[in-house]
Design an enzyme around this catalytic site. Structure first.
Site, PDB file in Angstrom:
ATOM      1  N   ASP A 126       3.404  10.942  14.383  1.00  0.00           N
ATOM      2  CA  ASP A 126       3.164   9.593  13.887  1.00  0.00           C
ATOM      3  C   ASP A 126       2.497   8.724  14.943  1.00  0.00           C
ATOM      4  O   ASP A 126       1.667   7.862  14.639  1.00  0.00           O
ATOM      5  CB  ASP A 126       4.494   8.973  13.448  1.00  0.00           C
ATOM      6  CG  ASP A 126       4.305   7.930  12.353  1.00  0.00           C
ATOM      7  OD1 ASP A 126       3.160   7.703  11.912  1.00  0.00           O
ATOM      8  OD2 ASP A 126       5.314   7.335  11.935  1.00  0.00           O
ATOM      9  N   THR A 130      -1.130   6.780  14.372  1.00  0.00           N
ATOM     10  CA  THR A 130      -1.102   5.315  14.377  1.00  0.00           C
ATOM     11  C   THR A 130      -1.949   4.742  15.508  1.00  0.00           C
ATOM     12  O   THR A 130      -2.512   3.657  15.372  1.00  0.00           O
ATOM     13  CB  THR A 130       0.354   4.816  14.501  1.00  0.00           C
ATOM     14  OG1 THR A 130       1.162   5.497  13.543  1.00  0.00           O
ATOM     15  CG2 THR A 130       0.447   3.329  14.221  1.00  0.00           C
ATOM     16  N   LYS A 177       6.685   3.678  17.823  1.00  0.00           N
ATOM     17  CA  LYS A 177       5.277   4.079  17.913  1.00  0.00           C
ATOM     18  C   LYS A 177       4.361   2.931  17.512  1.00  0.00           C
ATOM     19  O   LYS A 177       3.210   2.852  17.962  1.00  0.00           O
ATOM     20  CB  LYS A 177       5.009   5.318  17.060  1.00  0.00           C
ATOM     21  CG  LYS A 177       5.345   5.188  15.575  1.00  0.00           C
ATOM     22  CD  LYS A 177       4.208   4.667  14.738  1.00  0.00           C
ATOM     23  CE  LYS A 177       4.631   4.529  13.284  1.00  0.00           C
ATOM     24  NZ  LYS A 177       3.565   3.978  12.427  1.00  0.00           N
ATOM     25  N   GLY A 218       6.733   9.958   9.318  1.00  0.00           N
ATOM     26  CA  GLY A 218       5.760  10.918   9.802  1.00  0.00           C
ATOM     27  C   GLY A 218       4.355  10.358   9.687  1.00  0.00           C
ATOM     28  O   GLY A 218       4.157   9.226   9.244  1.00  0.00           O
ATOM     29  N   VAL A 250       1.539  -6.938   6.959  1.00  0.00           N
ATOM     30  CA  VAL A 250       2.574  -7.060   7.982  1.00  0.00           C
ATOM     31  C   VAL A 250       2.313  -6.031   9.076  1.00  0.00           C
ATOM     32  O   VAL A 250       2.168  -4.831   8.802  1.00  0.00           O
ATOM     33  CB  VAL A 250       3.976  -6.843   7.370  1.00  0.00           C
ATOM     34  CG1 VAL A 250       5.025  -6.801   8.466  1.00  0.00           C
ATOM     35  CG2 VAL A 250       4.292  -7.965   6.384  1.00  0.00           C
ATOM     36  N   SER A 304       0.811  -1.215   0.000  1.00  0.00           N
ATOM     37  CA  SER A 304       0.000   0.000   0.000  1.00  0.00           C
ATOM     38  C   SER A 304       0.850   1.273   0.000  1.00  0.00           C
ATOM     39  O   SER A 304       0.571   2.215  -0.748  1.00  0.00           O
ATOM     40  CB  SER A 304      -0.941  -0.005   1.205  1.00  0.00           C
ATOM     41  OG  SER A 304      -0.224  -0.101   2.429  1.00  0.00           O
ATOM     42  N   TRP A 305       1.910   1.306   0.804  1.00  0.00           N
ATOM     43  CA  TRP A 305       2.748   2.513   0.876  1.00  0.00           C
ATOM     44  C   TRP A 305       3.533   2.694  -0.410  1.00  0.00           C
ATOM     45  O   TRP A 305       3.662   3.808  -0.912  1.00  0.00           O
ATOM     46  CB  TRP A 305       3.647   2.415   2.086  1.00  0.00           C
ATOM     47  CG  TRP A 305       4.331   3.672   2.561  1.00  0.00           C
ATOM     48  CD1 TRP A 305       5.517   3.713   3.235  1.00  0.00           C
ATOM     49  CD2 TRP A 305       3.905   5.044   2.460  1.00  0.00           C
ATOM     50  NE1 TRP A 305       5.849   5.021   3.548  1.00  0.00           N
ATOM     51  CE2 TRP A 305       4.861   5.854   3.076  1.00  0.00           C
ATOM     52  CE3 TRP A 305       2.786   5.652   1.883  1.00  0.00           C
ATOM     53  CZ2 TRP A 305       4.772   7.249   3.142  1.00  0.00           C
ATOM     54  CZ3 TRP A 305       2.685   7.048   1.945  1.00  0.00           C
ATOM     55  CH2 TRP A 305       3.670   7.828   2.575  1.00  0.00           C
ATOM     56  N   GLU A 349       3.939  -4.194  11.752  1.00  0.00           N
ATOM     57  CA  GLU A 349       5.328  -3.909  12.113  1.00  0.00           C
ATOM     58  C   GLU A 349       5.560  -3.940  13.621  1.00  0.00           C
ATOM     59  O   GLU A 349       6.616  -4.358  14.090  1.00  0.00           O
ATOM     60  CB  GLU A 349       5.735  -2.532  11.563  1.00  0.00           C
ATOM     61  CG  GLU A 349       5.578  -2.359  10.058  1.00  0.00           C
ATOM     62  CD  GLU A 349       6.750  -2.901   9.266  1.00  0.00           C
ATOM     63  OE1 GLU A 349       7.572  -3.622   9.848  1.00  0.00           O
ATOM     64  OE2 GLU A 349       6.838  -2.602   8.070  1.00  0.00           O
ATOM     65  N   SER A 358       1.510   9.466   7.973  1.00  0.00           N
ATOM     66  CA  SER A 358       1.291   9.402   6.520  1.00  0.00           C
ATOM     67  C   SER A 358       0.704   8.059   6.099  1.00  0.00           C
ATOM     68  O   SER A 358       1.385   7.245   5.473  1.00  0.00           O
ATOM     69  CB  SER A 358       2.612   9.636   5.789  1.00  0.00           C
ATOM     70  OG  SER A 358       3.633   8.782   6.305  1.00  0.00           O
TER      71      SER A 358
END
Length: 337
Positions: A241, A245, A188, A133, A276, A10-11, A278, A135
Protein backbone atom coordinates in the site's frame (compact mmCIF):
# COMPACT_ATOMS: atom_id res chain seq x y z
CA UNK A 1 -25.65 -11.67 0.79
CA UNK A 2 -27.51 -8.45 1.62
CA UNK A 3 -24.87 -5.74 2.04
CA UNK A 4 -24.98 -2.01 2.80
CA UNK A 5 -22.15 0.40 2.08
CA UNK A 6 -22.02 3.44 4.36
CA UNK A 7 -20.34 6.17 2.35
CA UNK A 8 -20.75 6.93 -1.35
CA UNK A 9 -17.35 8.36 -2.22
CA UNK A 10 -14.99 6.88 -4.77
CA UNK A 11 -14.07 3.79 -2.72
CA UNK A 12 -17.67 3.12 -1.73
CA UNK A 13 -18.75 3.29 -5.38
CA UNK A 14 -15.95 0.97 -6.53
CA UNK A 15 -16.85 -1.54 -3.82
CA UNK A 16 -20.53 -1.33 -4.75
CA UNK A 17 -19.71 -2.25 -8.34
CA UNK A 18 -17.43 -5.08 -7.18
CA UNK A 19 -19.97 -6.60 -4.78
CA UNK A 20 -22.92 -6.20 -7.14
CA UNK A 21 -20.84 -7.95 -9.79
CA UNK A 22 -20.35 -10.77 -7.27
CA UNK A 23 -24.17 -11.13 -7.22
CA UNK A 24 -24.74 -9.59 -3.79
CA UNK A 25 -27.71 -7.35 -3.01
CA UNK A 26 -26.09 -3.93 -2.48
CA UNK A 27 -27.44 -0.71 -0.95
CA UNK A 28 -25.44 2.51 -0.75
CA UNK A 29 -26.07 5.15 1.92
CA UNK A 30 -24.83 8.73 2.02
CA UNK A 31 -25.57 11.57 4.40
CA UNK A 32 -25.69 13.89 1.35
CA UNK A 33 -29.08 13.92 -0.46
CA UNK A 34 -27.56 15.49 -3.57
CA UNK A 35 -25.03 12.68 -3.81
CA UNK A 36 -27.76 10.07 -3.56
CA UNK A 37 -29.90 11.93 -6.13
CA UNK A 38 -26.97 11.93 -8.57
CA UNK A 39 -26.27 8.23 -8.06
CA UNK A 40 -29.96 7.38 -8.41
CA UNK A 41 -30.27 9.30 -11.68
CA UNK A 42 -26.98 8.37 -13.34
CA UNK A 43 -25.66 5.28 -11.48
CA UNK A 44 -22.35 7.16 -11.54
CA UNK A 45 -20.48 9.48 -9.18
CA UNK A 46 -19.62 12.14 -11.70
CA UNK A 47 -17.29 14.06 -9.36
CA UNK A 48 -15.42 11.37 -7.47
CA UNK A 49 -15.38 8.37 -9.81
CA UNK A 50 -16.46 9.42 -13.31
CA UNK A 51 -16.77 6.69 -15.89
CA UNK A 52 -17.53 3.90 -13.41
CA UNK A 53 -21.17 2.93 -13.97
CA UNK A 54 -23.00 0.99 -11.29
CA UNK A 55 -25.42 -1.76 -12.28
CA UNK A 56 -29.13 -1.05 -11.94
CA UNK A 57 -29.42 -3.57 -9.11
CA UNK A 58 -27.67 -1.22 -6.63
CA UNK A 59 -30.04 0.73 -4.35
CA UNK A 60 -29.39 4.23 -2.95
CA UNK A 61 -30.77 5.95 0.15
CA UNK A 62 -30.17 8.77 2.64
CA UNK A 63 -32.19 6.96 5.32
CA UNK A 64 -29.80 5.03 7.51
CA UNK A 65 -32.52 2.88 9.10
CA UNK A 66 -33.73 1.84 5.66
CA UNK A 67 -30.18 1.13 4.57
CA UNK A 68 -29.41 -1.13 7.53
CA UNK A 69 -32.64 -3.07 8.01
CA UNK A 70 -32.08 -6.78 7.50
CA UNK A 71 -28.50 -6.54 6.21
CA UNK A 72 -25.90 -9.25 6.85
CA UNK A 73 -22.78 -7.16 6.20
CA UNK A 74 -21.97 -3.45 6.44
CA UNK A 75 -19.05 -1.80 4.65
CA UNK A 76 -17.77 1.30 6.49
CA UNK A 77 -16.51 3.43 3.60
CA UNK A 78 -16.72 6.95 5.03
CA UNK A 79 -13.47 8.95 5.49
CA UNK A 80 -11.69 8.20 8.76
CA UNK A 81 -12.66 11.48 10.53
CA UNK A 82 -16.33 10.47 10.20
CA UNK A 83 -16.13 6.81 11.23
CA UNK A 84 -17.16 7.40 14.85
CA UNK A 85 -20.08 9.72 14.06
CA UNK A 86 -21.35 7.40 11.32
CA UNK A 87 -21.02 4.35 13.55
CA UNK A 88 -23.02 6.13 16.26
CA UNK A 89 -25.79 6.85 13.73
CA UNK A 90 -25.77 3.26 12.54
CA UNK A 91 -25.58 1.51 15.92
CA UNK A 92 -29.33 1.41 16.73
CA UNK A 93 -30.04 -0.44 13.48
CA UNK A 94 -27.21 -3.01 13.49
CA UNK A 95 -28.37 -6.53 14.36
CA UNK A 96 -26.33 -8.74 16.69
CA UNK A 97 -23.54 -10.54 14.87
CA UNK A 98 -23.60 -8.37 11.76
CA UNK A 99 -20.18 -8.20 10.10
CA UNK A 100 -18.83 -4.66 9.67
CA UNK A 101 -15.90 -4.31 7.28
CA UNK A 102 -13.93 -1.11 7.70
CA UNK A 103 -12.25 0.03 4.48
CA UNK A 104 -11.25 3.53 5.66
CA UNK A 105 -7.62 4.18 6.59
CA UNK A 106 -6.63 6.49 9.42
CA UNK A 107 -6.37 7.17 13.15
CA UNK A 108 -8.66 9.19 15.40
CA UNK A 109 -6.89 12.48 16.00
CA UNK A 110 -7.78 13.11 19.65
CA UNK A 111 -7.83 9.53 21.03
CA UNK A 112 -5.12 8.00 18.75
CA UNK A 113 -7.37 4.95 18.36
CA UNK A 114 -7.49 2.65 15.36
CA UNK A 115 -10.77 2.63 13.43
CA UNK A 116 -11.72 -0.94 14.34
CA UNK A 117 -11.41 0.00 18.02
CA UNK A 118 -13.83 2.88 17.44
CA UNK A 119 -16.28 0.54 15.72
CA UNK A 120 -16.11 -1.91 18.62
CA UNK A 121 -16.82 0.92 21.04
CA UNK A 122 -19.78 2.31 19.09
CA UNK A 123 -21.28 -1.00 17.85
CA UNK A 124 -20.23 -3.66 20.39
CA UNK A 125 -22.76 -6.23 19.12
CA UNK A 126 -21.15 -6.39 15.66
CA UNK A 127 -18.26 -8.50 14.39
CA UNK A 128 -15.50 -6.30 13.00
CA UNK A 129 -13.15 -6.86 10.08
CA UNK A 130 -10.80 -4.60 8.13
CA UNK A 131 -9.87 -4.61 4.44
CA UNK A 132 -6.70 -2.93 3.20
CA UNK A 133 -3.96 -3.02 0.59
CA UNK A 134 -2.91 -1.34 -2.67
CA UNK A 135 -6.37 -0.72 -4.09
CA UNK A 136 -7.14 2.63 -5.71
CA UNK A 137 -10.86 3.01 -6.41
CA UNK A 138 -10.15 4.28 -9.91
CA UNK A 139 -8.65 0.89 -10.81
CA UNK A 140 -10.95 -1.41 -8.82
CA UNK A 141 -13.92 0.36 -10.45
CA UNK A 142 -12.47 -0.59 -13.86
CA UNK A 143 -11.89 -4.21 -12.79
CA UNK A 144 -8.09 -3.92 -12.96
CA UNK A 145 -6.43 -6.86 -11.13
CA UNK A 146 -5.98 -5.98 -7.46
CA UNK A 147 -4.90 -7.86 -4.33
CA UNK A 148 -5.74 -6.94 -0.73
CA UNK A 149 -5.83 -8.45 2.76
CA UNK A 150 -8.69 -8.74 5.22
CA UNK A 151 -8.06 -8.95 8.95
CA UNK A 152 -10.31 -10.01 11.82
CA UNK A 153 -9.99 -11.46 15.31
CA UNK A 154 -12.30 -14.33 14.26
CA UNK A 155 -11.04 -16.50 11.39
CA UNK A 156 -14.60 -17.23 10.24
CA UNK A 157 -15.29 -13.52 9.86
CA UNK A 158 -12.12 -13.09 7.80
CA UNK A 159 -13.04 -16.05 5.58
CA UNK A 160 -16.55 -14.69 5.07
CA UNK A 161 -15.18 -11.32 3.95
CA UNK A 162 -12.74 -13.14 1.66
CA UNK A 163 -15.59 -15.11 0.07
CA UNK A 164 -17.80 -12.04 -0.36
CA UNK A 165 -15.18 -9.85 -2.05
CA UNK A 166 -13.01 -12.26 -3.99
CA UNK A 167 -13.40 -12.80 -7.75
CA UNK A 168 -11.24 -13.21 -10.85
CA UNK A 169 -9.77 -9.69 -10.66
CA UNK A 170 -9.94 -8.95 -6.91
CA UNK A 171 -7.90 -11.36 -4.79
CA UNK A 172 -8.25 -11.31 -1.01
CA UNK A 173 -5.86 -12.83 1.54
CA UNK A 174 -6.70 -13.27 5.23
CA UNK A 175 -4.76 -12.36 8.36
CA UNK A 176 -5.33 -12.27 12.14
CA UNK A 177 -3.12 -9.16 12.47
CA UNK A 178 -5.75 -6.41 12.59
CA UNK A 179 -3.34 -4.05 14.39
CA UNK A 180 -0.65 -4.34 11.74
CA UNK A 181 -3.07 -4.03 8.84
CA UNK A 182 -4.67 -0.87 10.22
CA UNK A 183 -1.43 0.83 11.19
CA UNK A 184 0.10 0.13 7.79
CA UNK A 185 -2.93 1.64 6.08
CA UNK A 186 -3.03 4.72 8.29
CA UNK A 187 0.66 5.58 8.49
CA UNK A 188 1.45 5.09 4.81
CA UNK A 189 -0.73 8.10 4.02
CA UNK A 190 1.62 10.35 5.98
CA UNK A 191 4.66 8.96 4.17
CA UNK A 192 2.82 9.49 0.86
CA UNK A 193 2.46 13.16 1.74
CA UNK A 194 6.24 13.28 2.12
CA UNK A 195 6.69 11.58 -1.27
CA UNK A 196 4.34 14.10 -2.85
CA UNK A 197 6.17 17.00 -1.21
CA UNK A 198 9.42 15.69 -2.69
CA UNK A 199 7.77 15.53 -6.12
CA UNK A 200 6.55 19.08 -5.69
CA UNK A 201 10.09 20.17 -4.92
CA UNK A 202 11.27 18.62 -8.17
CA UNK A 203 13.06 15.63 -6.67
CA UNK A 204 13.39 12.37 -8.56
CA UNK A 205 12.99 8.61 -8.30
CA UNK A 206 15.99 8.28 -5.97
CA UNK A 207 14.29 10.51 -3.41
CA UNK A 208 10.98 8.69 -3.63
CA UNK A 209 12.65 5.30 -3.26
CA UNK A 210 14.46 6.57 -0.17
CA UNK A 211 11.23 7.87 1.37
CA UNK A 212 9.40 4.61 0.67
CA UNK A 213 12.23 2.48 2.08
CA UNK A 214 12.85 4.55 5.18
CA UNK A 215 9.13 5.14 5.55
CA UNK A 216 8.38 1.44 5.92
CA UNK A 217 11.14 1.25 8.54
CA UNK A 218 9.34 3.94 10.55
CA UNK A 219 5.93 2.31 10.09
CA UNK A 220 7.26 -1.10 11.10
CA UNK A 221 9.08 0.24 14.15
CA UNK A 222 5.93 1.82 15.53
CA UNK A 223 3.63 -0.95 14.37
CA UNK A 224 5.60 -3.68 16.13
CA UNK A 225 5.75 -1.62 19.34
CA UNK A 226 1.93 -1.36 19.17
CA UNK A 227 1.44 -5.10 18.72
CA UNK A 228 1.57 -5.62 14.96
CA UNK A 229 3.53 -8.50 13.43
CA UNK A 230 6.69 -7.53 11.48
CA UNK A 231 5.72 -9.63 8.44
CA UNK A 232 2.48 -7.67 8.00
CA UNK A 233 4.46 -4.54 7.17
CA UNK A 234 6.28 -6.44 4.42
CA UNK A 235 2.93 -7.40 2.94
CA UNK A 236 0.03 -5.89 1.04
CA UNK A 237 -1.20 -3.52 3.76
CA UNK A 238 2.36 -2.40 4.52
CA UNK A 239 4.94 -1.97 1.76
CA UNK A 240 2.37 -2.80 -0.94
CA UNK A 241 0.00 0.00 0.00
CA UNK A 242 2.90 2.37 0.70
CA UNK A 243 4.36 1.90 -2.80
CA UNK A 244 1.08 2.54 -4.60
CA UNK A 245 0.14 5.54 -2.46
CA UNK A 246 3.54 7.19 -2.85
CA UNK A 247 3.78 6.61 -6.60
CA UNK A 248 0.31 6.57 -8.14
CA UNK A 249 -1.35 9.37 -10.09
CA UNK A 250 -4.57 8.36 -8.30
CA UNK A 251 -3.19 9.01 -4.80
CA UNK A 252 -4.87 11.98 -3.14
CA UNK A 253 -2.18 12.00 -0.43
CA UNK A 254 0.65 12.18 -2.96
CA UNK A 255 -1.28 14.84 -4.91
CA UNK A 256 -1.82 16.96 -1.79
CA UNK A 257 1.85 16.59 -0.87
CA UNK A 258 2.85 17.68 -4.38
CA UNK A 259 0.82 20.86 -4.02
CA UNK A 260 2.31 21.52 -0.57
CA UNK A 261 5.78 20.99 -2.01
CA UNK A 262 4.95 23.68 -4.57
CA UNK A 263 4.05 26.11 -1.80
CA UNK A 264 0.37 25.56 -0.99
CA UNK A 265 -0.89 25.32 2.58
CA UNK A 266 -2.40 22.04 3.75
CA UNK A 267 -5.91 23.53 3.70
CA UNK A 268 -5.50 24.89 0.19
CA UNK A 269 -4.11 21.55 -0.99
CA UNK A 270 -7.13 19.69 0.38
CA UNK A 271 -9.47 22.14 -1.31
CA UNK A 272 -7.63 21.61 -4.59
CA UNK A 273 -7.75 17.80 -4.32
CA UNK A 274 -11.49 18.01 -3.49
CA UNK A 275 -11.38 14.83 -1.39
CA UNK A 276 -10.51 14.04 2.21
CA UNK A 277 -6.72 13.68 2.45
CA UNK A 278 -6.40 11.07 5.17
CA UNK A 279 -2.68 11.65 5.76
CA UNK A 280 -3.24 15.23 6.90
CA UNK A 281 -5.72 13.99 9.51
CA UNK A 282 -3.47 11.10 10.61
CA UNK A 283 -0.16 13.00 10.78
CA UNK A 284 -0.64 14.45 14.27
CA UNK A 285 -1.89 11.15 15.66
CA UNK A 286 1.09 9.32 14.14
CA UNK A 287 3.54 11.73 15.76
CA UNK A 288 1.74 11.45 19.12
CA UNK A 289 1.96 7.65 18.92
CA UNK A 290 5.66 7.87 18.07
CA UNK A 291 6.23 9.90 21.23
CA UNK A 292 4.01 7.65 23.32
CA UNK A 293 5.86 4.49 22.26
CA UNK A 294 9.29 6.16 22.14
CA UNK A 295 9.87 5.44 18.44
CA UNK A 296 12.07 7.69 16.28
CA UNK A 297 10.08 8.67 13.16
CA UNK A 298 11.91 11.52 11.42
CA UNK A 299 9.80 11.52 8.24
CA UNK A 300 6.57 11.67 10.24
CA UNK A 301 8.08 14.45 12.35
CA UNK A 302 9.08 16.70 9.46
CA UNK A 303 5.74 16.17 7.70
CA UNK A 304 4.04 17.49 10.83
CA UNK A 305 6.38 20.47 10.88
CA UNK A 306 5.55 21.27 7.25
CA UNK A 307 1.81 20.82 7.78
CA UNK A 308 1.34 22.56 11.10
CA UNK A 309 4.47 24.60 11.93
CA UNK A 310 5.07 26.27 8.54
CA UNK A 311 8.46 24.62 8.02
CA UNK A 312 9.38 25.20 4.33
CA UNK A 313 9.32 21.94 2.38
CA UNK A 314 12.90 22.40 1.12
CA UNK A 315 14.13 22.87 4.69
CA UNK A 316 12.29 19.71 5.75
CA UNK A 317 14.08 17.69 3.09
CA UNK A 318 17.46 19.11 4.10
CA UNK A 319 16.66 18.33 7.74
CA UNK A 320 16.11 14.66 6.86
CA UNK A 321 19.32 14.42 4.84
CA UNK A 322 21.54 16.05 7.46
CA UNK A 323 20.47 14.04 10.49
CA UNK A 324 23.18 12.37 12.59
CA UNK A 325 25.05 9.56 10.84
CA UNK A 326 23.53 6.14 11.51
CA UNK A 327 23.73 2.50 10.44
CA UNK A 328 20.99 1.35 8.13
CA UNK A 329 20.21 -1.72 10.28
CA UNK A 330 21.17 -1.15 13.88
CA UNK A 331 21.21 -4.89 14.71
CA UNK A 332 23.93 -5.60 12.13
CA UNK A 333 27.48 -5.18 13.43
CA UNK A 334 31.05 -5.94 12.40
CA UNK A 335 32.97 -8.67 14.19
CA UNK A 336 35.56 -6.06 15.15
CA UNK A 337 34.60 -2.45 15.64
Amino acid sequence: MKITILGAGSWGVAIAKLLAGNQHEVTMWSIDPQEIAMLTEYCEHKQKLPGVILPGSVHFTCEIETALTGVEMVIMAVPSPFVRSTAAKAAPYISDGTIIVNVAKGLEDDTLKRLSVILKEEIPNARIAVLSGPSHAEEVGRCIPTTVVTGADDIQVAKTVQDVFMNDFFRVYTSPDVVGIELGGALKNVIALAAGIADGLGCGDNTKAALITRGIVEITSLGVKMGGHPSTFSGLSGIGDLIVTCASKHSRNRRAGFLIGQGMSADDAMNEVKMVVEGIYSAKAALSLAKKYDVVMPIIEVVNQVLFEKLPAADALKQLLTRDKKREVSSLTWDVE
